[in-house]
Motif scaffolding. Structure first.
Motif, PDB file in Angstrom:
ATOM      1  N   LEU A   1      14.310  16.050  -1.615  1.00  0.00           N
ATOM      2  CA  LEU A   1      13.083  16.848  -1.531  1.00  0.00           C
ATOM      3  C   LEU A   1      12.192  16.621  -2.745  1.00  0.00           C
ATOM      4  CD1 LEU A   1      14.551  20.203  -0.158  1.00  0.00           C
ATOM      5  CD2 LEU A   1      13.258  18.478   1.095  1.00  0.00           C
ATOM      6  N   GLY A   2      12.787  16.556  -3.937  1.00  0.00           N
ATOM      7  CA  GLY A   2      11.992  16.340  -5.142  1.00  0.00           C
ATOM      8  C   GLY A   2      11.272  15.000  -5.117  1.00  0.00           C
ATOM      9  N   MET A   3      11.976  13.941  -4.721  1.00  0.00           N
ATOM     10  CA  MET A   3      11.361  12.615  -4.685  1.00  0.00           C
ATOM     11  C   MET A   3      10.338  12.518  -3.566  1.00  0.00           C
ATOM     12  SD  MET A   3      11.415   9.956  -6.479  1.00  0.00           S
ATOM     13  CE  MET A   3      10.695   8.324  -6.439  1.00  0.00           C
ATOM     14  N   ARG A   4      10.618  13.126  -2.428  1.00  0.00           N
ATOM     15  CA  ARG A   4       9.655  13.080  -1.315  1.00  0.00           C
ATOM     16  C   ARG A   4       8.344  13.742  -1.703  1.00  0.00           C
ATOM     17  NH1 ARG A   4       7.413  16.085   2.575  1.00  0.00           N
ATOM     18  NH2 ARG A   4       7.036  15.109   4.622  1.00  0.00           N
ATOM     19  N   ASN A   5       8.424  14.924  -2.310  1.00  0.00           N
ATOM     20  CA  ASN A   5       7.205  15.639  -2.692  1.00  0.00           C
ATOM     21  C   ASN A   5       6.394  14.856  -3.723  1.00  0.00           C
ATOM     22  OD1 ASN A   5       7.943  17.737  -1.004  1.00  0.00           O
ATOM     23  ND2 ASN A   5       8.913  18.931  -2.631  1.00  0.00           N
ATOM     24  N   MET A   6       7.075  14.224  -4.679  1.00  0.00           N
ATOM     25  CA  MET A   6       6.362  13.427  -5.673  1.00  0.00           C
ATOM     26  C   MET A   6       5.746  12.179  -5.057  1.00  0.00           C
ATOM     27  SD  MET A   6       6.223  14.989  -8.477  1.00  0.00           S
ATOM     28  CE  MET A   6       5.432  13.609  -9.297  1.00  0.00           C
ATOM     29  N   MET A   7       6.428  11.572  -4.094  1.00  0.00           N
ATOM     30  CA  MET A   7       5.886  10.388  -3.421  1.00  0.00           C
ATOM     31  C   MET A   7       4.635  10.749  -2.618  1.00  0.00           C
ATOM     32  SD  MET A   7       7.355   7.456  -3.987  1.00  0.00           S
ATOM     33  CE  MET A   7       6.905   6.495  -2.537  1.00  0.00           C
ATOM     34  N   VAL A   8       4.658  11.902  -1.959  1.00  0.00           N
ATOM     35  CA  VAL A   8       3.480  12.347  -1.203  1.00  0.00           C
ATOM     36  C   VAL A   8       2.300  12.552  -2.146  1.00  0.00           C
ATOM     37  CG1 VAL A   8       2.534  14.240   0.159  1.00  0.00           C
ATOM     38  CG2 VAL A   8       4.818  13.378   0.659  1.00  0.00           C
ATOM     39  N   THR A   9       2.561  13.130  -3.328  1.00  0.00           N
ATOM     40  CA  THR A   9       1.485  13.365  -4.295  1.00  0.00           C
ATOM     41  C   THR A   9       0.946  12.060  -4.868  1.00  0.00           C
ATOM     42  OG1 THR A   9       2.456  15.498  -4.898  1.00  0.00           O
ATOM     43  CG2 THR A   9       0.896  14.529  -6.444  1.00  0.00           C
ATOM     44  N   VAL A  10       1.859  11.169  -5.274  1.00  0.00           N
ATOM     45  CA  VAL A  10       1.461   9.919  -5.916  1.00  0.00           C
ATOM     46  C   VAL A  10       0.771   8.985  -4.923  1.00  0.00           C
ATOM     47  CG1 VAL A  10       2.346   7.834  -7.031  1.00  0.00           C
ATOM     48  CG2 VAL A  10       3.215  10.071  -7.705  1.00  0.00           C
ATOM     49  N   SER A  11       1.162   9.036  -3.657  1.00  0.00           N
ATOM     50  CA  SER A  11       0.595   8.120  -2.655  1.00  0.00           C
ATOM     51  C   SER A  11      -0.905   8.288  -2.482  1.00  0.00           C
ATOM     52  CB  SER A  11       1.292   8.324  -1.305  1.00  0.00           C
ATOM     53  OG  SER A  11       2.661   8.003  -1.389  1.00  0.00           O
ATOM     54  N   SER A  12      -1.434   9.446  -2.839  1.00  0.00           N
ATOM     55  CA  SER A  12      -2.874   9.682  -2.697  1.00  0.00           C
ATOM     56  C   SER A  12      -3.654   9.368  -3.973  1.00  0.00           C
ATOM     57  CB  SER A  12      -3.118  11.143  -2.306  1.00  0.00           C
ATOM     58  OG  SER A  12      -2.615  12.029  -3.299  1.00  0.00           O
ATOM     59  N   GLU A  13      -2.964   8.872  -5.009  1.00  0.00           N
ATOM     60  CA  GLU A  13      -3.640   8.555  -6.270  1.00  0.00           C
ATOM     61  C   GLU A  13      -4.470   7.268  -6.137  1.00  0.00           C
ATOM     62  OE1 GLU A  13      -3.739  10.280  -8.997  1.00  0.00           O
ATOM     63  OE2 GLU A  13      -2.319  11.852  -8.452  1.00  0.00           O
ATOM     64  N   ASP A  14      -5.454   7.140  -7.017  1.00  0.00           N
ATOM     65  CA  ASP A  14      -6.371   5.999  -6.939  1.00  0.00           C
ATOM     66  C   ASP A  14      -5.675   4.670  -7.186  1.00  0.00           C
ATOM     67  OD1 ASP A  14      -8.433   7.741  -6.417  1.00  0.00           O
ATOM     68  OD2 ASP A  14      -9.108   7.868  -8.503  1.00  0.00           O
TER      69      ASP A  14
ATOM     70  N   VAL B   1      -5.941   1.296  -4.947  1.00  0.00           N
ATOM     71  CA  VAL B   1      -6.377   0.006  -5.487  1.00  0.00           C
ATOM     72  C   VAL B   1      -5.333  -1.070  -5.209  1.00  0.00           C
ATOM     73  CG1 VAL B   1      -6.899  -1.246  -7.608  1.00  0.00           C
ATOM     74  CG2 VAL B   1      -7.829   1.053  -7.253  1.00  0.00           C
ATOM     75  N   ALA B   2      -4.061  -0.718  -5.330  1.00  0.00           N
ATOM     76  CA  ALA B   2      -2.995  -1.674  -5.050  1.00  0.00           C
ATOM     77  C   ALA B   2      -3.029  -2.128  -3.600  1.00  0.00           C
ATOM     78  CB  ALA B   2      -1.639  -1.053  -5.388  1.00  0.00           C
ATOM     79  N   HIS B   3      -3.297  -1.195  -2.694  1.00  0.00           N
ATOM     80  CA  HIS B   3      -3.445  -1.561  -1.283  1.00  0.00           C
ATOM     81  C   HIS B   3      -4.648  -2.485  -1.096  1.00  0.00           C
ATOM     82  CE1 HIS B   3      -0.316   0.661   0.756  1.00  0.00           C
ATOM     83  NE2 HIS B   3      -0.635   1.780   0.117  1.00  0.00           N
ATOM     84  N   ALA B   4      -5.729  -2.147  -1.778  1.00  0.00           N
ATOM     85  CA  ALA B   4      -6.959  -2.948  -1.639  1.00  0.00           C
ATOM     86  C   ALA B   4      -6.777  -4.368  -2.149  1.00  0.00           C
ATOM     87  CB  ALA B   4      -8.100  -2.260  -2.386  1.00  0.00           C
TER      88      ALA B   4
ATOM     89  N   GLY C   1      -4.330  -6.147  -1.594  1.00  0.00           N
ATOM     90  CA  GLY C   1      -3.562  -6.886  -0.609  1.00  0.00           C
ATOM     91  C   GLY C   1      -2.111  -7.087  -0.979  1.00  0.00           C
ATOM     92  N   LEU C   2      -1.599  -6.277  -1.872  1.00  0.00           N
ATOM     93  CA  LEU C   2      -0.195  -6.398  -2.248  1.00  0.00           C
ATOM     94  C   LEU C   2       0.715  -5.982  -1.097  1.00  0.00           C
ATOM     95  CD1 LEU C   2      -0.336  -4.870  -5.856  1.00  0.00           C
ATOM     96  CD2 LEU C   2      -0.331  -7.283  -5.217  1.00  0.00           C
ATOM     97  N   LYS C   3       1.920  -6.507  -1.107  1.00  0.00           N
ATOM     98  CA  LYS C   3       2.875  -6.157  -0.063  1.00  0.00           C
ATOM     99  C   LYS C   3       3.192  -4.662  -0.118  1.00  0.00           C
ATOM    100  CE  LYS C   3       5.192 -10.660   0.022  1.00  0.00           C
ATOM    101  NZ  LYS C   3       6.486 -11.382  -0.157  1.00  0.00           N
ATOM    102  N   GLU C   4       3.463  -4.095   1.048  1.00  0.00           N
ATOM    103  CA  GLU C   4       3.721  -2.658   1.119  1.00  0.00           C
ATOM    104  C   GLU C   4       4.925  -2.265   0.265  1.00  0.00           C
ATOM    105  OE1 GLU C   4       4.543   0.885   4.422  1.00  0.00           O
ATOM    106  OE2 GLU C   4       4.460  -1.222   5.030  1.00  0.00           O
ATOM    107  N   ARG C   5       5.964  -3.091   0.279  1.00  0.00           N
ATOM    108  CA  ARG C   5       7.147  -2.783  -0.511  1.00  0.00           C
ATOM    109  C   ARG C   5       6.831  -2.798  -2.001  1.00  0.00           C
ATOM    110  NH1 ARG C   5      12.998  -5.923  -0.143  1.00  0.00           N
ATOM    111  NH2 ARG C   5      14.069  -4.631  -1.707  1.00  0.00           N
ATOM    112  N   THR C   6       5.984  -3.724  -2.421  1.00  0.00           N
ATOM    113  CA  THR C   6       5.595  -3.793  -3.830  1.00  0.00           C
ATOM    114  C   THR C   6       4.827  -2.555  -4.253  1.00  0.00           C
ATOM    115  OG1 THR C   6       5.473  -6.207  -3.714  1.00  0.00           O
ATOM    116  CG2 THR C   6       4.326  -5.137  -5.544  1.00  0.00           C
ATOM    117  N   VAL C   7       3.916  -2.113  -3.384  1.00  0.00           N
ATOM    118  CA  VAL C   7       3.138  -0.900  -3.692  1.00  0.00           C
ATOM    119  C   VAL C   7       4.051   0.324  -3.714  1.00  0.00           C
ATOM    120  CG1 VAL C   7       1.230   0.571  -2.973  1.00  0.00           C
ATOM    121  CG2 VAL C   7       1.073  -1.903  -2.671  1.00  0.00           C
ATOM    122  N   MET C   8       4.952   0.397  -2.746  1.00  0.00           N
ATOM    123  CA  MET C   8       5.838   1.563  -2.643  1.00  0.00           C
ATOM    124  C   MET C   8       6.762   1.674  -3.857  1.00  0.00           C
ATOM    125  SD  MET C   8       8.624   2.490   0.349  1.00  0.00           S
ATOM    126  CE  MET C   8       9.683   1.084  -0.063  1.00  0.00           C
TER     127      MET C   8
END
Length: 325
Positions: free
Chosen positions: A209-222, A226-229, A231-238
Motif C-alpha cells: 500500500l505504501g509503495m502503490r500510493n507513492m507510485m500514484v503520486t509520483v506518476s503525475s509529476e512533471d 518529460v520521460a514519456h515525452a 520516448g523512453l521505454k515504459e519499464r525505464t520510466v517506471m
C-alpha cells in the motif's frame, strides 16, 4: 557531509541517553531487586552470586553515583552485562549471542522478503492502477489486519495439526546436533518456514500500500511526463524515474524494520516457541531478569540507531537534494 555529521552527533547523543536510562532504571526501582530475586530462587543462590548481583545494581558500592555510572560504562564497553538469572550462571552476553542469530535468520530474511515482494507488487499496482493487480490489495490488507498471534495460531492449526506439513514449535528437530552441517541447517530451515510465512503475510500489505500510493503520486509529476515525452521505454520510466523517487519513504520504514529485527517479532516467537531474542526477552520479563532485560533493550536501541543511520546514508545516495558539502 555536514548532514551525515549532524546525524552522527544526534545518534551519539541518543545512544548516550539510552545507556544512561538503562543505568538509572534499576536504581530507581522501589524495593530491593536483589532480595526479590533471592526470594524467587528460595535461597538457592550462592553467596558469591548475591555479591555479584549487589555489585551489578550498585548496592554494595559506597562510591558516588557518578563514579558508579562510569564503572557501568566501562563494563558495557567490555561487554560485561552480568549474569542472567533466567539462565544462571550463564553470562548475559552469552545468552544474547546464542539467541540473536535465530532472530536475525528468521525475522531478517522474512522482513527482507516482505519488503522486496511488497515493494515490487506496489510498484506494479501503482503504475498500472485499476488493473487486475489491484485485486491483491484487499487480500493483503486482510492479512495485515489479523493479529500476529491469531494468524500464527491459525497457521499452526491448519499446517501443523489438520495438515501436518510443518512442526508447530521449536527451532530445530529433537536429536539434531547443532552445527554447520546439512542435516541441522535443513532442520532449521524447515522449522522456520511456518513462522516466516506468518511474518510475511502480516507485514507485506504495508509495503504494498505504501509503495502503490507513492507510485500514484509520483506518476503525475512533471519529470515522469518529460520521460514519456522523450520516448523512453515504459519499464525505464517506471523503474528509473517513478519507482526510484517513490521508494524513498519505503527506505525509512525498512530501516526501522531492520532495527527491530534484533528485538524479534515477539508474539510470533512466543506462539511458535522459537528460540530467538524476542522469546528470550519474554522469559526475562516473566523472571524479572533485570540484567538480561537491560542488555536486550540496549542491543535493540543500538540496532535501531544503526539502521536509521544506514537509511540516512541511502537517502544521500538516492536523493541528491539531501547532499550538502
Amino acid at each position: 557531509m555536514r548532514f551525515l555529521l549532524r546525524r552522527l552527533a544526534f545518534y551519539a547523543i541518543t545512544l548516550w541517553a539510552a545507556v544512561t536510562i538503562n543505568f538509572l532504571i534499576p536504581r530507581m526501582l522501589p524495593g530491593n531487586p536483589v532480595q526479590s530475586i533471592m526470594n524467587r530462587f528460595q535461597g538457592t543462590i550462592s553467596s558469591s552470586a548475591v555479591t555479584s548481583l549487589k555489585a551489578l545494581f550498585g548496592m554494595d558500592d559506597p562510591q558516588p553515583l557518578w563514579v558508579q555510572y562510569w564503572n557501568y560504562i566501562g563494563r558495557i564497553l567490555r561487554g560485561d552485562f552480568g549474569l542472567s538469572f533466567t539462565y544462571y550462571p550463564t553470562p548475559v552476553s552469552e545468552v544474547i549471542a546464542q539467541a540473536l542469530p535465530w532472530t536475525i535468520g528468521l525475522v531478517g530474511i522474512a522482513t527482507l522478503l516482505s519488503f522486496i515482494i511488497g515493494t515490487s507488487v506496489g510498484v506494479l499496482a501503482g503504475w498500472r492502477r485499476g488493473s487486475w493487480i489491484d485485486g491483491v490489495l484487499p487480500v493483503a490488507t486482510f492479512f495485515s489486519a489479523v493479529p500476529y498471534f491469531w494468524l500464527g495460531l491459525i497457521a499452526i492449526m491448519i499446517f501443523a495439526v489438520w495438515i501436518p506439513i510443518f512442526p508447530a514449535s521449536g527451532g530445530y528437530a529433537w536429536g539434531a546436533v547443532p552445527g554447520w552441517n546439512v542435516e541441522f541447517m535443513g532442520s532449521v530451515l524447515y522449522y522456520g518456514i511456518l513462522p516466516a510465512i506468518t511474518i510475511i503475510l502480516s507485514s507485506i500489505a504495508g509495503w504494498i500500500l505504501g509503495m502503490r500510493n507513492m507510485m500514484v503520486t509520483v506518476s503525475s509529476e512533471d519529470f515522469v511526463t518529460v520521460a514519456h515525452a522523450k520516448g523512453l521505454k515504459e519499464r525505464t520510466v517506471m523503474v528509473g524515474y517513478a519507482a526510484r523517487n517513490a521508494v524513498l519513504p519505503q527506505i525509512s520504514g525498512f530501516a526501522l524494520s531492520l532495527g527491530f529485527i534484533v528485538g524479534g517479532t515477539l508474539v510470533t516467537e512466543i506462539v511458535f516457541s522459537y528460540p530467538g531474542i524476542g522469546f528470550v526477552l519474554f522469559q526475562a520479563v516473566n523472571a524479572k531478569d533485570y540484567p538480561l532485560m537491560q542488555a536486550i533493550f540496549l542491543v535493540i536501541t543500538i540496532a535501531v540507531l544503526v539502521a536509521n543511520l544506514l537509511a540516512d546514508v541511502l537517502y544521500v545516495v538516492l536523493d541528491p537534494r539531501t547532499r550538502q558539502d
